[in-house]
Scaffold this active site. Sequence first.
Site, PDB file in Angstrom:
ATOM      1  N   TYR A   1       5.158 -11.760   9.242  1.00 42.74           N
ATOM      2  CA  TYR A   1       4.893 -10.747  10.264  1.00 42.74           C
ATOM      3  C   TYR A   1       3.452 -10.244  10.157  1.00 42.74           C
ATOM      4  CZ  TYR A   1       5.009  -6.219  12.619  1.00 42.74           C
ATOM      5  OH  TYR A   1       4.736  -5.156  13.430  1.00 42.74           O
TER       6      TYR A   1
ATOM      7  N   GLN B   1      -0.099 -10.934  12.856  1.00 37.32           N
ATOM      8  CA  GLN B   1      -0.494  -9.768  13.639  1.00 37.32           C
ATOM      9  C   GLN B   1      -1.685 -10.036  14.568  1.00 37.32           C
ATOM     10  OE1 GLN B   1       0.875  -6.356  13.842  1.00 37.32           O
ATOM     11  NE2 GLN B   1       2.433  -7.888  13.385  1.00 37.32           N
TER      12      GLN B   1
ATOM     13  N   HIS C   1      24.659  -1.833 -19.879  1.00 37.07           N
ATOM     14  CA  HIS C   1      23.587  -1.536 -18.926  1.00 37.07           C
ATOM     15  C   HIS C   1      24.154  -1.033 -17.599  1.00 37.07           C
ATOM     16  CE1 HIS C   1      24.513  -5.751 -17.911  1.00 37.07           C
ATOM     17  NE2 HIS C   1      24.035  -5.497 -16.708  1.00 37.07           N
TER      18      HIS C   1
ATOM     19  N   HIS D   1      23.393  -0.924 -13.327  1.00 37.85           N
ATOM     20  CA  HIS D   1      22.688  -1.397 -12.129  1.00 37.85           C
ATOM     21  C   HIS D   1      22.905  -0.366 -11.038  1.00 37.85           C
ATOM     22  CE1 HIS D   1      21.595  -5.631 -12.893  1.00 37.85           C
ATOM     23  NE2 HIS D   1      22.622  -5.617 -13.715  1.00 37.85           N
TER      24      HIS D   1
END
Length: 129
Positions: free
Chosen positions: A123, A127, A61, A63
Amino acid sequence: MQQYRKSNHSVSMVNYHLVWTPKRRKKVLTGDVEKRLRDIIWEVCQGKEWVVIALEIMPDHVHLFVNTPPKVAAHQVVKAIKGRSSRLLRQEFPILLKLPSLWTHSYFVSTAGNLSNTTVRRYIENQKK
């Protein structure tokens, strides 16, 4: 720390973690095939102005952690790399012609940036406070 991409109309950081495998998960990505595949991936990414953050090729495989402009979808990255690498590797290494195709149709994708999911969620939640 990675830089943001800036254009006339956007500032972005789009990082994809991609994983894909050879057909039947055969362990064919070794030796010269691995070296050539690494070169092909770098060539494709440089040609498209994608930034390779990390690349690891295992026998069965691949990555790839890559930064792209925001208009590039993950499937476009996978298609460009798998398409070019399959054609070139099968031309250069006849042993790979024993497989019906070099790559499976499948792949894994995950997005990542400089911030964790928790930081972004916090975050956004804060707000209006």
